[in-house]
Design a protein around this motif. Structure first.
Motif, PDB file in Angstrom:
ATOM      1  N   ILE A  34       4.748   5.190  -1.450  1.00 48.99           N
ATOM      2  CA  ILE A  34       4.990   4.476  -0.189  1.00 48.99           C
ATOM      3  C   ILE A  34       4.498   5.302   0.987  1.00 48.99           C
ATOM      4  O   ILE A  34       3.909   4.771   1.940  1.00 48.99           O
ATOM      5  N   LEU A  41      -1.873   3.083   6.557  1.00 46.88           N
ATOM      6  CA  LEU A  41      -1.610   2.156   7.665  1.00 46.88           C
ATOM      7  C   LEU A  41      -1.808   2.856   9.007  1.00 46.88           C
ATOM      8  O   LEU A  41      -2.379   2.289   9.951  1.00 46.88           O
ATOM      9  N   VAL A  57      -9.538  -3.091   9.678  1.00 41.81           N
ATOM     10  CA  VAL A  57      -9.099  -4.194   8.826  1.00 41.81           C
ATOM     11  C   VAL A  57      -9.463  -3.919   7.372  1.00 41.81           C
ATOM     12  O   VAL A  57      -8.667  -4.166   6.463  1.00 41.81           O
ATOM     13  N   PHE A  58     -10.634  -3.314   7.159  1.00 39.58           N
ATOM     14  CA  PHE A  58     -10.976  -3.027   5.768  1.00 39.58           C
ATOM     15  C   PHE A  58     -10.196  -1.840   5.233  1.00 39.58           C
ATOM     16  O   PHE A  58      -9.944  -1.761   4.034  1.00 39.58           O
ATOM     17  N   ILE A  60      -7.061  -1.506   5.829  1.00 38.65           N
ATOM     18  CA  ILE A  60      -5.836  -2.146   5.339  1.00 38.65           C
ATOM     19  C   ILE A  60      -6.115  -2.903   4.049  1.00 38.65           C
ATOM     20  O   ILE A  60      -5.405  -2.759   3.050  1.00 38.65           O
ATOM     21  N   THR A  61      -7.182  -3.734   4.051  1.00 38.31           N
ATOM     22  CA  THR A  61      -7.447  -4.594   2.893  1.00 38.31           C
ATOM     23  C   THR A  61      -7.677  -3.771   1.637  1.00 38.31           C
ATOM     24  O   THR A  61      -7.102  -4.055   0.586  1.00 38.31           O
ATOM     25  N   ILE A  64      -4.659  -0.383   1.325  1.00 40.65           N
ATOM     26  CA  ILE A  64      -3.278  -0.791   1.063  1.00 40.65           C
ATOM     27  C   ILE A  64      -3.245  -1.967   0.105  1.00 40.65           C
ATOM     28  O   ILE A  64      -2.501  -1.972  -0.867  1.00 40.65           O
ATOM     29  N   GLY A  65      -4.107  -2.975   0.361  1.00 35.77           N
ATOM     30  CA  GLY A  65      -4.081  -4.170  -0.471  1.00 35.77           C
ATOM     31  C   GLY A  65      -4.500  -3.910  -1.898  1.00 35.77           C
ATOM     32  O   GLY A  65      -4.065  -4.610  -2.810  1.00 35.77           O
ATOM     33  N   ALA A  68      -3.179   1.057  -2.896  1.00 38.99           N
ATOM     34  CA  ALA A  68      -1.741   1.341  -2.905  1.00 38.99           C
ATOM     35  C   ALA A  68      -1.027   0.463  -3.933  1.00 38.99           C
ATOM     36  O   ALA A  68      -0.102   0.916  -4.608  1.00 38.99           O
ATOM     37  N   VAL A  69      -1.485  -0.807  -4.065  1.00 43.04           N
ATOM     38  CA  VAL A  69      -0.880  -1.691  -5.057  1.00 43.04           C
ATOM     39  C   VAL A  69      -1.087  -1.127  -6.458  1.00 43.04           C
ATOM     40  O   VAL A  69      -0.164  -1.092  -7.283  1.00 43.04           O
ATOM     41  N   LEU A  72       1.169   1.943  -6.949  1.00 45.19           N
ATOM     42  CA  LEU A  72       2.563   1.524  -7.125  1.00 45.19           C
ATOM     43  C   LEU A  72       2.777   0.948  -8.510  1.00 45.19           C
ATOM     44  O   LEU A  72       3.754   1.241  -9.191  1.00 45.19           O
ATOM     45  N   PHE A  73       1.819   0.105  -8.920  1.00 48.02           N
ATOM     46  CA  PHE A  73       1.918  -0.566 -10.203  1.00 48.02           C
ATOM     47  C   PHE A  73       1.980   0.448 -11.331  1.00 48.02           C
ATOM     48  O   PHE A  73       2.740   0.302 -12.290  1.00 48.02           O
TER      49      PHE A  73
END
Lengths: 171, 395
Positions: A34, A41, A57-58, A60-61, A64-65, A68-69, A72-73
């Motif tokens: 996290i 971010l 924006v990229f 973030i996309t 993080i999108g 980071a997913v 986390l997974f």
């Protein structure tokens, strides 16, 4: 008077560095993931402050999108995080801090020495925006884009092949 | 917990302590907000209070002027009209009631009936009061910090999405030059939130729901993005305002019917609405990643979900239904809200008539069919532009 953008800048610096420290130092590995997301971010917010919304924006996309997913997974499946227990000794930590300090110092010196940042005039051409980048990519720089697309396609195919071989190995 | 109060003096001491805490909290909140308002928005609350005592009419004049003049106008836009208050009231108080009555009428039921005399219009207020008074139970083995943080993070994402909805040519909150991509960047945050909520609850059902939410959102984000690229190609703009302005003569739903369908289905999946409500799945996962949340934390989830619902319906309106354009006597915001309302009704329709689909059907549909359709749509848009059949602003 303190500007709102100054306040945002310092808050975001705290978020970026705090997130990075949390990512490395937290005992619970999920807090680390996290923290990494928060750090990304904060970097995106810094890009917004620098008036580069496209990069922000990229950031973030993609970071993080997607990244980071993914982290986390993976982390969800190893909650205890036993494999993180052997921490580096005192000399190792000292060496790490010294290396980081030296790197930061050299970067700061390089920035200070560069003429482009010290000159107050606009160094980029006036029409340098998204449309210009698009024209460059679709015009003279098109072969680079094609090669990159091939590399990406090859890596996706490779990932699919690896996953498939794994599945066939099972009885 | 606090000690049981036995004597009168203990009671008085408790009351004094409570008053002191409240005064302290109020002071901590009000003094900084007073200076922020004065510094950045030119609103002097003390002067306003003096004016209110001497001449009440002047305060109303001042309120009206805040919607017109520059520094306060953005504050008004953000907090009140196209912003948070309006969206919260419209999407929860009004739309939840509409949804319950609408679905009930289709299924030949009655729906909420008793609260508020006329067709149960105050049912939501009754529900809100119930949620406010319920205890917030945090499970023993849950990860408390993440557990509490997740509803706030979801609220943040919904609010950020809301700020991108262009209600009218002048009544918009933010108009970044890369708004279209920003929508997808913000939507990309929600799988993390669902997964973390499921994980932090330390409950099998929650974790399963979180994993399902992750798979579903990642699978449907990509066709959504590609179908929106068709709109970007036609309007030659990455800002949402630019996309709307390109539709002044013809709506993109007429040029991109396939893209509109794909986008609509993908929105339904992103919002976890029936038939894509596998992550919630009342009957098997007992609300999925929201299982352990009760009381007002559940209320915040509902508020955030419905604000996201409104925001995504608004973005669909802006992309495909011509945004605020409509016959002139009515204001543009009226047309935008009317179209958004119709889109939201259309998104409620499957809830009344369709069953939930299985996870394999969902993933196959997302990764293969919708993806293929969205690419076909993109090529149609490219053909329209490259053959010279379409220029920005008309055929």
């Amino acid at each position: 008077m303190v500007d709102l953008s100054d306040i945002t800048f310092y808050v975001m610096i705290v978020v970026v560095i705090g997130g990075a420290v949390a990512a490395l130092e937290s005992k619970e590995i999920i807090y680390g993931a996290i923290g990494l997301a928060f750090s990304f971010l904060g970097v995106a917010a810094l890009f917004f402050l620098l008036d580069a919304p496209f990069v922000a924006v990229f950031q973030i996309t993609v970071y993080i999108g997607a990244v980071a997913v993914l982290i986390l997974f993976t982390v969800m499946l190893v909650r205890e995080g036993r494999w993180m227990h052997d921490s580096p000794g005192r000399t190792g930590k000292l060496a790490g801090v010294l290396t980081a300090a030296a790197l930061a110092l050299s970067l700061i010196l390089a920035f200070l020495a560069s003429k482009q940042l010290n000159s107050s005039e606009q160094s980029l051409p006036n029409g340098f925006n998204l449309v210009y980048i698009g024209q460059l990519i679709s015009g003279p720089e098109a072969p680079i884009l094609e090669v990159l697309a091939l590399v990406l396609a090859a890596s996706i195919l490779g990932a699919v092949m690896l996953a498939k071989v794994d599945r066939e190995d099972k009885p | 917990m606090s000690k049981r109060i036995t004597t009168f003096s203990a009671f008085v001491r408790q009351v004094i302590l409570l008053v002191l805490v409240l005064v302290g909290v109020l002071a901590l909140l009000s003094i900084p907000s007073y200076f922020v308002l004065k510094q950045y928005f030119d609103i002097d609350l003390l002067q306003l209070a003096k004016m209110a005592i001497s001449n009440p009419q002047s305060v109303i004049n001042f309120m009206m002027s805040t919607t017109q003049n520059e520094p306060t106008k953005s504050l008004f836009l953000f907090t009140t009209f196209p912003g948070f208050t309006f969206a919260a009231l419209f999407s929860t108080v009004f739309m939840i009631w509409v949804e319950r009555k609408f679905v009930a009428k289709i299924q030949m039921r009655v729906g909420p009936q008793y609260a508020g005399r006329v067709e149960g219009v105050f049912q939501n207020f009754a529900d809100l009061i119930k949620l406010l008074f319920k205890e917030i139970i945090i499970p023993d083995k849950a990860d408390k910090r993440i557990f509490i943080g997740v509803p706030l993070a979801l609220m943040f994402v919904s609010g950020a999405l809301l700020s991108l909805v262009p209600v009218g040519p002048t009544t918009y909150i933010a108009n970044p030059s890369v708004g279209v991509i920003l929508v997808f960047a913000l939507i990309g945050l929600s799988p993390i939130i669902a997964l973390l909520a499921g994980w932090a609850s330390n409950n099998k059902y929650s974790l399963l729901g979180g994993l399902r939410a992750l798979h579903q959102m990642v699978a449907y984000e990509i066709p959504m993005l590609i179908s929106a690229v068709g709109v970007v190609v036609l309007s030659a703009s990455l800002s949402i305002m630019g996309v709307v302005q390109a539709q002044s003569s013809i709506w993109f739903i007429l040029l991109q019917p396939l893209g509109a369908i794909v986008f609509f289905i993908a929105i339904l999946a992103e919002l976890e609405r029936i038939p894509f409500d596998l992550p919630e799945a009342d009957s098997e996962l007992v609300a999925g990643w929201q299982t352990e949340y009760g009381g007002m934390t559940f209320g915040i989830f509902q508020l955030a979900t419905y604000i996201k619902f409104y925001a995504l319906a608004g973005i669909f309106t802006a992309f495909f239904l011509g945004g605020w354009y409509g016959p002139s006597p009515a204001p543009p915001a009226f047309w935008f809200i009317l179209k958004t309302f119709i889109v939201m009704l259309a998104m409620m329709l499957p809830r009344a008539v369709l069953p939930r689909i299985r996870i394999d059907q969902l993933l196959r549909g997302g990764w293969t069919r919708l993806m293929a359709l969205s690419f076909v749509n993109l090529f149609m848009a490219l053909l329209l532009v490259s053959l010279g059949l379409y220029h920005v602003g008309g055929l």
